[in-house]
Design a protein around this motif. Structure first.
Motif, PDB file in Angstrom:
ATOM      1  N   LEU A  69       0.825  -1.213   0.000  1.00 11.56           N
ATOM      2  CA  LEU A  69       0.000   0.000   0.000  1.00 11.56           C
ATOM      3  C   LEU A  69       0.857   1.260   0.000  1.00 11.56           C
ATOM      4  O   LEU A  69       0.347   2.349  -0.288  1.00 11.56           O
ATOM      5  CB  LEU A  69      -0.922  -0.005   1.221  1.00 11.56           C
ATOM      6  N   PHE A  70       2.138   1.135   0.330  1.00 14.49           N
ATOM      7  CA  PHE A  70       3.035   2.281   0.343  1.00 14.49           C
ATOM      8  C   PHE A  70       3.712   2.495  -1.004  1.00 14.49           C
ATOM      9  O   PHE A  70       4.466   3.436  -1.180  1.00 14.49           O
ATOM     10  CB  PHE A  70       4.099   2.094   1.427  1.00 14.49           C
ATOM     11  N   GLY A  71       3.430   1.603  -1.961  1.00 18.63           N
ATOM     12  CA  GLY A  71       3.939   1.775  -3.307  1.00 18.63           C
ATOM     13  C   GLY A  71       5.296   1.148  -3.542  1.00 18.63           C
ATOM     14  O   GLY A  71       6.037   0.833  -2.606  1.00 18.63           O
ATOM     15  N   GLY A  72       5.624   0.964  -4.821  1.00 17.27           N
ATOM     16  CA  GLY A  72       6.948   0.508  -5.205  1.00 17.27           C
ATOM     17  C   GLY A  72       7.168  -0.985  -5.209  1.00 17.27           C
ATOM     18  O   GLY A  72       8.197  -1.454  -5.681  1.00 17.27           O
ATOM     19  N   VAL A  73       6.227  -1.754  -4.691  1.00 15.56           N
ATOM     20  CA  VAL A  73       6.381  -3.211  -4.582  1.00 15.56           C
ATOM     21  C   VAL A  73       5.084  -3.885  -5.024  1.00 15.56           C
ATOM     22  O   VAL A  73       4.000  -3.471  -4.609  1.00 15.56           O
ATOM     23  CB  VAL A  73       6.715  -3.640  -3.139  1.00 15.56           C
ATOM     24  N   GLY A  74       5.212  -4.932  -5.835  1.00 19.67           N
ATOM     25  CA  GLY A  74       4.029  -5.699  -6.216  1.00 19.67           C
ATOM     26  C   GLY A  74       4.191  -6.346  -7.573  1.00 19.67           C
ATOM     27  O   GLY A  74       5.058  -5.968  -8.370  1.00 19.67           O
ATOM     28  N   THR A  75       3.363  -7.339  -7.840  1.00 17.98           N
ATOM     29  CA  THR A  75       3.339  -8.020  -9.133  1.00 17.98           C
ATOM     30  C   THR A  75       1.901  -8.387  -9.481  1.00 17.98           C
ATOM     31  O   THR A  75       1.062  -8.570  -8.593  1.00 17.98           O
ATOM     32  CB  THR A  75       4.159  -9.333  -9.113  1.00 17.98           C
ATOM     33  N   VAL A  76       1.631  -8.503 -10.769  1.00 17.95           N
ATOM     34  CA  VAL A  76       0.310  -8.941 -11.213  1.00 17.95           C
ATOM     35  C   VAL A  76       0.102 -10.412 -10.863  1.00 17.95           C
ATOM     36  O   VAL A  76      -1.016 -10.831 -10.538  1.00 17.95           O
ATOM     37  CB  VAL A  76       0.142  -8.702 -12.724  1.00 17.95           C
ATOM     38  N   ALA A  77       1.176 -11.201 -10.907  1.00 17.67           N
ATOM     39  CA  ALA A  77       1.055 -12.620 -10.538  1.00 17.67           C
ATOM     40  C   ALA A  77       0.544 -12.768  -9.113  1.00 17.67           C
ATOM     41  O   ALA A  77      -0.303 -13.618  -8.819  1.00 17.67           O
ATOM     42  CB  ALA A  77       2.405 -13.316 -10.693  1.00 17.67           C
TER      43      ALA A  77
END
Length: 315
Positions: A257-265
């Motif tokens: 939620l703080f941004g900068g991290v994540g993937t669609v998988a």
């Protein structure tokens, strides 16, 4: 990219949770849960939400939020139904859904990026505006989809799988690759990690944010048309929690939620966990309220893990 690597680690853990759920329900209900018919129902139930959650993934990676996607979905479905009723053209109806979804998304992006209004306030406002607009257009009564759409795209199958599932899967895969391997994806991560550093590095931050919110709106518009095809009605009052479900899926899937991290998988897995829980509980005869309790607990745990991971990284 650090955002991709951290997201991939979270995907592994949340993927193991999904595998454990599938195994548990298969053991508890071996004659009903692991059947091809039931598994097909699972992917069919998750398909349209997957579009909303994929767009939400891009938004949240930029450290933003979009509460309007459920309202945009409904408004786009209403616009499509009205256009198809007036023209008799399914193609024009689809175009209307896409254009209206894109317009709402771009409006969000402009107000956030250029107007400097917090995303929470903007998208909460456009949620009310889009739902209210849909009610004004319909008089509060659901519109029916043309028979050709409902019995055509709504029931069409390829290799035994609903065509809607194939469409959603193909778009999700394309956007997963775009996020992980293209400059657009790198800029999305960069803005979420540090918008000022991204700007100094040559990223057109405001323009990019408008594109990201436009993408989320476009996907919500497409979801509206697919929902209209699948269910045969606009469902004005049936999508009030779609935004929360999409956000929950994204966060459960490891996007910060703080941004900068994540993937669609990770988001794909996050979409399927609540769907599997709901389906498994129904088969086992468990009261459906427990599904909300468990999903809420998983969501809180995912946010806690994200917070812990951030603290460990900053030390």
């Amino acid at each position: 990219m650090k955002g991709v690597r951290l997201g991939e680690l979270q995907v592994v853990w949340i993927g193991l949770v999904l595998v454990a759920l599938l195994a548990a329900f298969s053991i508890l209900a071996p004659t009903t849960f692991p059947t091809s018919f039931n598994l097909l129902n699972l992917v069919s139930d998750a398909a349209i939400l997957l579009l909303l959650a994929t767009g939400m993934t891009y938004v949240i990676i930029t450290a933003g939020i979009d509460l309007s996607v459920g309202g945009v979905l409904v408004f786009s479905a209403v616009a499509a139904a009205e256009v198809m009723d007036a023209t008799g053209s399914l193609a024009l109806g689809t175009l209307a859904a896409l254009v209206t979804g894109l317009a709402w998304g771009v409006l969000n992006g402009v107000l956030i990026a250029l107007g400097r209004i917090p995303a929470l306030i903007v998208t909460l406002g456009t949620l009310g505006m889009s739902l209210g607009g849909a009610l004004l257009l319909t008089g509060g009564v659901d519109l029916r989809a043309p028979t050709d759409l409902n019995l055509g795209l709504g029931l069409a199958r390829w290799l035994g799988v609903p065509l809607i599932v194939w469409i959603c899967a193909a778009i999700t895969a394309a956007l997963a690759l775009m996020l992980a391997w293209t400059r657009f994806g790198r800029h999305t991560y960069a803005i979420g990690s540090n918008a000022e550093a991204a700007r100094r590095g040559g990223v057109a931050v405001r323009r990019h944010l408008i594109k990201v919110y436009g993408l989320a709106g476009l996907l919500a518009g497409l979801a509206g048309q697919l929902s209209l095809a699948k269910y045969g009605i606009t469902g004005v009052s049936a999508h009030s929690t779609d935004n929360l479900q999409a956000i929950a899926a994204v966060v459960i899937g490891g996007t910060s939620l703080f941004g900068g991290v994540g993937t669609v998988a990770g988001t794909v897995i996050g979409v399927f966990i609540p769907v599997v829980l709901q389906n498994g509980f129904q088969i086992l005869g468990v009261r459906p309220f427990w599904q909300q309790v468990v999903v809420g607990a998983v969501l809180v745990a995912a946010v806690y893990v994200d917070q812990w991971r951030r603290r460990a990284r900053d030390q």
